[in-house]
Every structure is written in C-alpha cells, then in structure tokens.
Design an enzyme around this catalytic site. Structure first.
Site, PDB file in Angstrom:
ATOM      1  N   LYS A 185     -17.910   6.385 -46.304  1.00 50.71           N
ATOM      2  CA  LYS A 185     -17.401   5.864 -47.587  1.00 50.71           C
ATOM      3  C   LYS A 185     -16.884   4.463 -47.301  1.00 50.71           C
ATOM      4  CE  LYS A 185     -14.299   5.012 -49.890  1.00 50.71           C
ATOM      5  NZ  LYS A 185     -14.028   3.619 -50.368  1.00 50.71           N
ATOM      6  N   GLU A 188     -14.875  -0.019 -51.399  1.00 49.69           N
ATOM      7  CA  GLU A 188     -15.573  -0.343 -52.654  1.00 49.69           C
ATOM      8  C   GLU A 188     -15.595  -1.858 -52.899  1.00 49.69           C
ATOM      9  OE1 GLU A 188     -12.772   1.121 -52.163  1.00 49.69           O
ATOM     10  OE2 GLU A 188     -11.315   0.910 -53.794  1.00 49.69           O
ATOM     11  N   SER A 238      -4.985   0.840 -44.793  1.00 46.23           N
ATOM     12  CA  SER A 238      -3.537   0.580 -44.805  1.00 46.23           C
ATOM     13  C   SER A 238      -2.751   1.816 -44.375  1.00 46.23           C
ATOM     14  CB  SER A 238      -3.117   0.170 -46.218  1.00 46.23           C
ATOM     15  OG  SER A 238      -3.369   1.244 -47.110  1.00 46.23           O
ATOM     16  N   CYS A 293      -6.203  -6.564 -38.857  1.00 47.38           N
ATOM     17  CA  CYS A 293      -5.082  -5.725 -38.425  1.00 47.38           C
ATOM     18  C   CYS A 293      -4.547  -6.190 -37.085  1.00 47.38           C
ATOM     19  CB  CYS A 293      -5.499  -4.271 -38.362  1.00 47.38           C
ATOM     20  SG  CYS A 293      -6.681  -3.964 -37.056  1.00 47.38           S
ATOM     21  N   GLU A 385       3.832  -5.773 -43.824  1.00 45.56           N
ATOM     22  CA  GLU A 385       2.498  -6.339 -43.624  1.00 45.56           C
ATOM     23  C   GLU A 385       2.149  -7.259 -44.801  1.00 45.56           C
ATOM     24  OE1 GLU A 385      -0.995  -3.699 -43.659  1.00 45.56           O
ATOM     25  OE2 GLU A 385      -1.797  -4.881 -42.008  1.00 45.56           O
TER      26      GLU A 385
HETATM   27  P1  NAD Z   1      -6.863   0.390 -48.089  1.00 45.44           P
HETATM   28  O1  NAD Z   1      -5.977   1.376 -47.420  1.00 45.44           O
HETATM   29  O2  NAD Z   1      -6.479  -0.101 -49.429  1.00 45.44           O
HETATM   30  O3  NAD Z   1      -8.343   0.997 -48.257  1.00 45.44           O
HETATM   31  C1  NAD Z   1      -9.009   1.584 -47.158  1.00 45.44           C
HETATM   32  C2  NAD Z   1      -9.938   2.667 -47.690  1.00 45.44           C
HETATM   33  O4  NAD Z   1      -9.169   3.670 -48.339  1.00 45.44           O
HETATM   34  C3  NAD Z   1     -10.945   2.140 -48.698  1.00 45.44           C
HETATM   35  O5  NAD Z   1     -12.202   2.674 -48.405  1.00 45.44           O
HETATM   36  C4  NAD Z   1     -10.404   2.638 -50.042  1.00 45.44           C
HETATM   37  O6  NAD Z   1     -11.417   2.946 -50.966  1.00 45.44           O
HETATM   38  C5  NAD Z   1      -9.650   3.896 -49.654  1.00 45.44           C
HETATM   39  N1  NAD Z   1      -8.474   4.162 -50.511  1.00 45.44           N
HETATM   40  C6  NAD Z   1      -7.667   3.250 -51.123  1.00 45.44           C
HETATM   41  N2  NAD Z   1      -6.665   3.873 -51.772  1.00 45.44           N
HETATM   42  C7  NAD Z   1      -6.833   5.210 -51.571  1.00 45.44           C
HETATM   43  C8  NAD Z   1      -6.097   6.371 -51.954  1.00 45.44           C
HETATM   44  N3  NAD Z   1      -4.996   6.280 -52.711  1.00 45.44           N
HETATM   45  N4  NAD Z   1      -6.542   7.573 -51.544  1.00 45.44           N
HETATM   46  C9  NAD Z   1      -7.658   7.680 -50.770  1.00 45.44           C
HETATM   47  N5  NAD Z   1      -8.380   6.608 -50.368  1.00 45.44           N
HETATM   48  C10 NAD Z   1      -7.980   5.379 -50.755  1.00 45.44           C
HETATM   49  O7  NAD Z   1      -7.072  -0.817 -47.058  1.00 45.44           O
HETATM   50  P2  NAD Z   1      -7.846  -2.187 -47.290  1.00 45.44           P
HETATM   51  O8  NAD Z   1      -7.045  -3.034 -48.223  1.00 45.44           O
HETATM   52  O9  NAD Z   1      -9.262  -1.941 -47.573  1.00 45.44           O
HETATM   53  O10 NAD Z   1      -7.783  -2.801 -45.810  1.00 45.44           O
HETATM   54  C11 NAD Z   1      -6.676  -3.507 -45.315  1.00 45.44           C
HETATM   55  C12 NAD Z   1      -5.756  -2.607 -44.531  1.00 45.44           C
HETATM   56  O11 NAD Z   1      -6.478  -1.971 -43.477  1.00 45.44           O
HETATM   57  C13 NAD Z   1      -4.638  -3.372 -43.853  1.00 45.44           C
HETATM   58  O12 NAD Z   1      -3.454  -2.624 -43.963  1.00 45.44           O
HETATM   59  C14 NAD Z   1      -5.089  -3.462 -42.399  1.00 45.44           C
HETATM   60  O13 NAD Z   1      -4.048  -3.616 -41.473  1.00 45.44           O
HETATM   61  C15 NAD Z   1      -5.778  -2.153 -42.251  1.00 45.44           C
HETATM   62  N6  NAD Z   1      -6.725  -2.152 -41.145  1.00 45.44           N
HETATM   63  C16 NAD Z   1      -6.386  -1.464 -40.027  1.00 45.44           C
HETATM   64  C17 NAD Z   1      -7.226  -1.457 -38.933  1.00 45.44           C
HETATM   65  C18 NAD Z   1      -6.857  -0.720 -37.676  1.00 45.44           C
HETATM   66  O14 NAD Z   1      -7.698  -0.595 -36.809  1.00 45.44           O
HETATM   67  N7  NAD Z   1      -5.640  -0.216 -37.541  1.00 45.44           N
HETATM   68  C19 NAD Z   1      -8.444  -2.152 -38.992  1.00 45.44           C
HETATM   69  C20 NAD Z   1      -8.773  -2.831 -40.163  1.00 45.44           C
HETATM   70  C21 NAD Z   1      -7.899  -2.823 -41.245  1.00 45.44           C
END
Ligand code: NAD
Length: 494
Positions: A185, A188, A238, A293, A385
C-alpha cells in the site's frame, strides 16, 4: 503502462494509479479516487484509486492462488528475479528518477540517489540465498538439529510519501526472496513509482499475483491490519500512525514492524572540522527539503562553536530553492513547517537564515533552508518533528548536557557527533538514545547489509527493516531435529 516521459522538471502528466492485482491493473471496488499532485508545480499529474477491505481481499485471493508454487521454488530460483530487476532498474534509472522527482518534488539528483539506493536493496536480495543457508549441528551422538527459513505466506507493506521508490524496496527483495506473496500500500501522495516497480517485477519474471498493490489511505491500511489472510505487515511513516498500525495489526496476531518519525540531534564540539562539519550539516538538514527521517533537525552546539554556525549559515543561505532544494509535499506541510518557524521567532529565537516565502515557482509548495538560533530546549521547534528544511540550534556548555538533551527526546532514530577527538566520539556514540549513530556524518544511514531502524518512538516492533533483520522479519525459522542412530540408549532423546 507507458514509461514516464519526462526528462526535465517540465510538468508532465502520467497514468492513473490503479490497483495491481494478479498481474492486472484494476480500479478499487468503491470507485473513489484522489488527485496525485506534482509539488513543484502544484498541478494534478494523475489520479489514484482508493481501496479498502474488498480490494485487499481480492489481492489476498490472487496471492493465495500462486504463493504455494512460489514458496516451493528454491530460494536461488526466487532470487533470480532480483538479478533481473537490478538490470532493469539500471536500464531505466533516469526514467525512475524523473518519476520520483515529479511525484515527490525532490530534485533530480536526489531522486536518482534514491533509485540507486533502491537498487542496492535489490542487490541485497540477490545475496540472500548465500546468507540464508541456515545452520546445522550434531547436538549429541546421532542427533542433528538444523534450522531453515520458511515463508510466512501473504504479507503487507505500507510506505510513506518521502521515498516513493526506495522505501518499497526496503521490503520487496526480502519479502519475495523469502518465499512470500506481497500486498503493498504505497503512500496515496506518491503512488506512481510503484506502477513502474510492478511492471519491472513482471518483466523480471515474477509470477503474477506474487506482488500486488492496493492503493488508498487509512481504509486500505486498516484492511491490511485486519484481514485474517495476511500474516505480517511492515509500516514506514509517522510515529502517530506507526503506533496505531502496530497496535491494530498486533491485536489480530500478526507479526508487525512499524517505523515512525524522528527528531535527529547533531552535536558539534569546538574541535570539529570546520569545512567538513558545515558542509555536512547543511546537506543533512536541507537534503530532500528536510523531508527525510534521517535529516538533521536539532543542532546541539556545545561550547564555543560560533565559527561553525556562521559557516553553516553562509552555506545554507546560498542554496537556491528549486535547483539545490526541492519542493515540499503539499500546502498543509508548508503551513506546518512555517508555523514552527513563526512560533520559534515569536518566542524569541533568532532566525539566522529564513526560508519563509522562498519559492521557485508560484504554483508549487516551497520552504527554503531555515536556521534558527537560541531555541530553548523543550520548545516545540526543538522537540517535535517539523519534517522540513529547518534546523533548530540549542546551545549547551558540555557534552554531557548535549547527551542529556538528546536522550530527553521521545524519538530515537539518528544522532551524530562532529569532532576530531576519538574519545569524545566514542563517549557520545555509546550514550545517545538512537538506533543509528554517526561520527562526522549527518545522515548516518546504515547501508546494506546493515539494517535500518531506530529506537524508542521511532520504531515499534523488533529488529530492523532492511538487511538480515528484514529477511528474518519476513520468514519464520523452523527447527528440525533428526535422529537416525541405531543406539537408542546413547542419545538424550528417545
Ligand atoms: P504518514 O504516517 O502520514 O503516512 C504513512 C502511511 O500511512 C501512508 O501510506 C498513509 O496512507 C498511511 N496512513 C496515514 N494515516 C493513516 C491512519 N490514520 N491509519 C492508517 N494508515 C494511515 O507519513 P508520511 O507523511 O507519508 O511520511 C512522513 C513520515 O514518515 C515522517 O514522520 C517520517 O519521519 C516518517 N518516515 C520514517 C522513516 C523511518 O525509517 N523511520 C522513513 C521514512 C519516513
């Protein structure tokens, strides 16, 4: 699907992202879609279908139809797909990089670096048969124990917006060479790179149904967590969502590994090398517009290091938005980032470099490099963050204060120390609460074969997402004990 035609930043639309199930592109059952926006131009470049439980169920059925045959193939045979995928990705590297750049907003060079890192992950997948030989030992006379790595079945993966090509490839080689079928997945916001990955995997000879994509947002992720036919889910995103997804999937008995957000602290001490440190710190907090990240977020300035801060400010202020630094993912993110800057300024911190209002293109989403001095420890700009090209400087007097500040933060992804003193380097690396630690390096990513993963609120679950830990996550260890001896009375088993 056609290849992505762009060879420059000029706005280029692409095909809509449908679900990839059993080797076919299909719309989601619910028929809903969302716009995919090119952040550099602020224009819609495609639409993405939004799936949910019916679509995940369809993908599980497609996967189940073929996973038995895939699992039964020797690991060496499964790994051949990765050798071919590597060649195909190298053939198409510029196309894949332009696609990342257009859907995510990062510069072409950053996008190409991302795809090359994705190829490294595929190379690791090629090596797995040599690493996954298992082990065996005669544990007593005539009794032999051996372990073998077996597939879990059908697995799921959820990825974030900031690395549309590489983060899916943190999972794909290990999960597939491990003998599983996979349902991905993607974010989006950036579902387009995965279209090309799906087609390249098919071209590389992967049987249809082993790699599937269900596009969508929350509903699709919750379906992956809830579906009883899915055995394990890995998530990258996140911290707020990582925690939710970890809890939801684990409650159904699934194996879960969820990587979350970060607040990475870089410490500089007076003996740090001026040139190396300044260049490195700037690259860390501005690279990918701070949407990594592993990006530097807090600069902990220990003692008299004004000359280094001056040089960081000089170099950061020279970066040109749109050329050296890419776009921010959407307007909400621009508002969040500038909100942190406004608040820090309002609370008395000093802006050494101000990226607000910097824009390369009127329609796009931009924030320039921003350096904020004298941020009090505990201020939101120093503890939450921000996920943008913003570095908050917190001043302290001693290395122990710097370590205490780093350790008081809830996250634990990465931390680095800049020094020319080995004793200081060792003292810090052994004490900071971070899973990935750097010495004179601003983005201390453990490259293959070392596993990627933080500590504390940056990760929920065991092990790391890449490297050998990744393979262990997507497989289960069977222990087989055999006795063929005739002397029944001389062995401990009877
Ligand atoms: P996000 O958490 O908003 O989204 C990540 C995924 O979760 C997406 O596919 C999204 O569709 C899904 N999602 C969003 N809200 C959801 C919910 N309520 N329930 C279930 N699924 C949901 O993150 P983002 O904005 O796409 O990416 C940025 C974040 O990712 C930052 O916090 C960054 O630090 C983190 N990140 C971490 C790593 C790591 O290795 N630790 C690597 C890359 C990014």
């Amino acid at each position: 699907m056609p290849k992505f035609a762009a060879t420059s930043y000029e706005f280029t639309p692409y095909v809509d992202a449908k679900n990839w199930i059993g080797g076919e592109w299909v719309d989601s059952a619910g028929g809903q879609t969302m716009d995919v926006i090119n952040p550099r131009h602020g224009k819609v470049m495609a639409k993405v279908t939004l799936g949910g439980m019916p679509d995940v169920d369809q993908a599980v059925k497609a996967a189940n139809a073929v996973v038995g045959d895939w699992r039964d193939r020797p690991m060496r045979e499964r790994a051949q797909v990765m050798y071919r995928l590597k060649q195909l990705m190298e053939r198409d590297v510029d196309e894949l990089a332009w696609l990342v750049s257009h859907e995510n907003g990062k510069t072409f060079n950053e996008s190409k670096a991302e795809v090359l890192k994705g190829i490294e992950c595929v190379e690791y997948g090629c090596a797995l048969p040599n690493l996954g030989a298992g082990t065996q030992l005669d544990v007593s006379r005539g009794v032999n124990c051996r372990i073998v790595y077996e597939s879990l079945g059908v697995c799921g993966g959820v990825t974030p917006f900031n690395f549309p090509n590489m983060v899916p490839l943190w999972m794909i080689p290990q999960v597939l060479v491990g003998g599983n079928a996979f349902i991905l997945k993607p974010s989006e916001q950036v579902p387009l790179s995965c279209i090309r990955l799906a087609e390249l995997l098919q071209e590389a000879g992967l049987p249809d149904g082993i790699f599937n994509i269900v596009n969508g947002a929350k509903d699709a992720v919750e379906a992956l967590c809830d579906h009883p036919g899915i055995d394990a889910v890995a998530f990258v995103g996140s911290t707020r969502v990582a925690k939710l997804v970890y809890g939801r999937g684990a409650a159904t008995g699934k194996r879960m590994l969820c990587l979350g957000g970060a607040k990475n602290h870089l410490m500089i001490v007076p003996d740090a090398d001026l040139e190396l440190t300044a260049q490195n710190v700037v690259a860390s907090f501005t690279g990918c517009a701070g949407q990594r990240c592993m990006a530097a977020s807090v600069l902990v300035a220990v003692g008299e290091v004004q000359h280094i801060i001056d040089e960081i400010a000089t170099q950061a202020s020279k970066l040109v938005v749109g050329e050296d630094i890419g776009a921010i993912t959407n307007t909400e993110s621009v508002a969040r980032i500038t909100g942190y800057i406004d608040r820090a300024e309002g609370d008395g911190a000093k802006l050494l470099v101000d990226g607000r209002g910097k824009a390369a293109d009127a329609g796009g989403y931009w924030v320039g490099p921003t350096l904020i001095d004298n941020v009090p420890a505990g201020h939101p700009a120093a503890s939450e963050e921000i996920f943008g090209p913003v570095l908050s400087i917190v001043r302290v007097d001693t290395v122990d204060e710097a370590i205490a500040l780093e350790n008081s933060n809830a996250y634990g992804n990465a931390s680095s120390i800049y020094t020319t003193n080995g004793e200081v380097a060792r003292y810090v690396t052994e004490r900071v609460e971070a899973g990935m630690v750097g010495v004179n390096i601003g983005v201390p990513v453990p490259r293959e074969p070392f596993g990627f993963g933080g500590w504390n609120h940056s990760k929920f679950g065991q092990g790391n997402i890449t490297g050998w830990d990744g393979f262990r996550f997507w497989t289960r260890v069977r222990k087989i004990t055999s006795k063929w001896a005739q002397q029944k009375d001389q062995t401990w088993m009877s």
